[in-house]
Design an enzyme around this catalytic site. Structure first.
Site, short mmCIF file in Angstrom:
data_model
loop_
_atom_site.label_atom_id
_atom_site.label_comp_id
_atom_site.label_asym_id
_atom_site.label_seq_id
_atom_site.Cartn_x
_atom_site.Cartn_y
_atom_site.Cartn_z
N THR A 116 42.11 38.95 35.64
CA THR A 116 42.48 40.31 34.13
C THR A 116 41.21 41.10 34.61
O THR A 116 40.22 40.79 35.40
CB THR A 116 42.11 39.94 32.58
OG1 THR A 116 42.19 41.19 31.95
CG2 THR A 116 41.10 38.68 32.63
N TYR A 140 37.53 35.65 26.61
CA TYR A 140 38.96 36.02 27.04
C TYR A 140 38.11 36.36 28.66
O TYR A 140 39.07 35.35 29.49
CB TYR A 140 39.57 37.49 26.75
CG TYR A 140 40.84 36.94 27.81
CD1 TYR A 140 42.01 36.56 27.93
CD2 TYR A 140 41.33 38.59 27.66
CE1 TYR A 140 42.75 36.27 29.21
CE2 TYR A 140 42.33 38.72 28.73
CZ TYR A 140 42.98 37.98 29.42
OH TYR A 140 44.41 38.16 30.72
#
Ligand code: UDP
Length: 324
Positions: A116, A140
């Site tokens: 990501t 995250y």
């Protein structure tokens, strides 16, 4: 090839399975259905379970004998990761490590990680390429960066070949309208706009209109899910010829503000869409735009659907007639 897809009941994983089936690969899906949908598993065999469960992995690997693992199964909501980091480190780090260990014990098997843009943290450049410093600002992003680091060390020490693909903002849906984005709760901008347009959700709240951007709202690089899937195929092919530990940023290289996304959605839906301006969302950088030149040069990857409106149109088709 025999390809194992973790998270194959989820948004990007299910699109990947369709694409792999079209290319003649054999597919097995692992998914615990914590956020995925069994109706989205339409290609390949399905094994319901957790990637962190070693005995379960042993059973699936012994039966299916994967030559590649595409690892989509993960927790991926920034705000949730801030509220419950343990969930992210357990699922994304400990779960991935268990899976990578199983791949290490499978000779010839290669690994592709869904990574990501959140690994980069606050952007220090207009467009983010692979040389940009990795300084994630939430659990995250940190959890995904840890897995990328594990993969680098597993290549150095054990010669486990891998590719990490850093997605910017995945969006859009398969042209058939049979699968699409279906999160509960839905937190992402484009599906929220379209669900609100259909009267199934409250009007969208724009998270901050006081950013230092051209209209005050955040800029993101929206990339079609089918283009992300194509990058996985390109990455697999590249790995076969060039075993190593590789990483690529995937985006269109063009950013759109939240207001521009709302305007494009208005054109697609064909009527004015109500929205409200709200507070900034914690953890949101003002601008995240990819420099995907490396993927273009090395993988010969070319996004086939770079237009924002085309992307929203495909999502609109899904949301109007979604099956789950
Ligand atoms: N956003 C917004 N309202 C929403 C959801 C998202 O204004 O209801 C904004 C968000 O602040 C970000 C962009 O839309 O700038 C994309 O957010 P999304 O959650 O889709 O993806 P993220 O960038 O967090 O991965």
């Amino acid at each position: 090839m025999n390809i194992l897809v973790t998270g194959g009941a989820g948004y990007i994983g299910s699109h990947m399975c369709k694409r792999l089936a079209e290319h003649g690969h054999r597919i097995a899906v692992i998914d615990d259905l914590s956020t995925g949908h069994e109706q989205a598993v339409r290609w390949g065999e399905f094994h319901r379970g957790d990637v962190g469960d070693g005995e379960f992995l042993d059973r699936v690997f012994e039966r299916f004998r994967p030559e590649a693992v595409l690892h989509f199964a993960a927790k991926s909501i920034v705000a949730e990761s801030v509220a419950d980091p343990a969930l992210y480190y357990r699922t994304n780090v400990a779960g991935s490590l268990r899976l990578i260990e199983r791949v290490r014990k499978t000779p010839g098997c290669v690994f592709v990680l869904s990574s990501t843009a959140a690994i980069f943290g606050r952007p220090q450049a207009e467009r983010i390429d692979e040389t940009h410093p990795c300084a994630p600002i939430n659990a995250y992003g940190r959890s995904k960066l840890m897995v990328e680091n594990i993969l680098a060390e597993y290549w150095a020490a054990y010669r486990l070949p891998s590719v990490s693909l850093r997605y910017f903002n995945a969006a859009g849906a398969d042209a058939s309208g049979a699968i699409g984005e279906a999160h509960t709760p839905e937190t992402h901008l484009i599906p929220r706009i379209l669900e609100a347009a259909l009267g199934r959700a409250e009007p969208v709240r724009v998270f901050g209109a006081d950013y230092d951007t051209r209209d005050g709202t955040c800029i993101r690089d929206y990339i079609h899910v089918d283009d992300l899937c194509q990058a996985h195929l390109d990455g697999l092919e590249y790995l076969r010829a060039h075993p190593g530990c590789h990483a690529f940023n995937l985006g269109n290289g063009r950013g759109f503000t939240v207001r521009e996304v709302l305007d494009a959605a208005t054109r697609v839906v064909g009527r004015r869409l109500a929205y409200q301006i709200g507070e900034r969302r914690p953890g949101d950088p003002a601008m995240l735009v990819a420099d995907a030149a490396r993927a273009q040069q090395i993988l010969h990857w070319r996004p086939a659907h770079p237009q924002l409106e085309t992307l929203i149109e495909s999502a609109w088709r899904w949301h109007r007639q979604r099956a789950f």
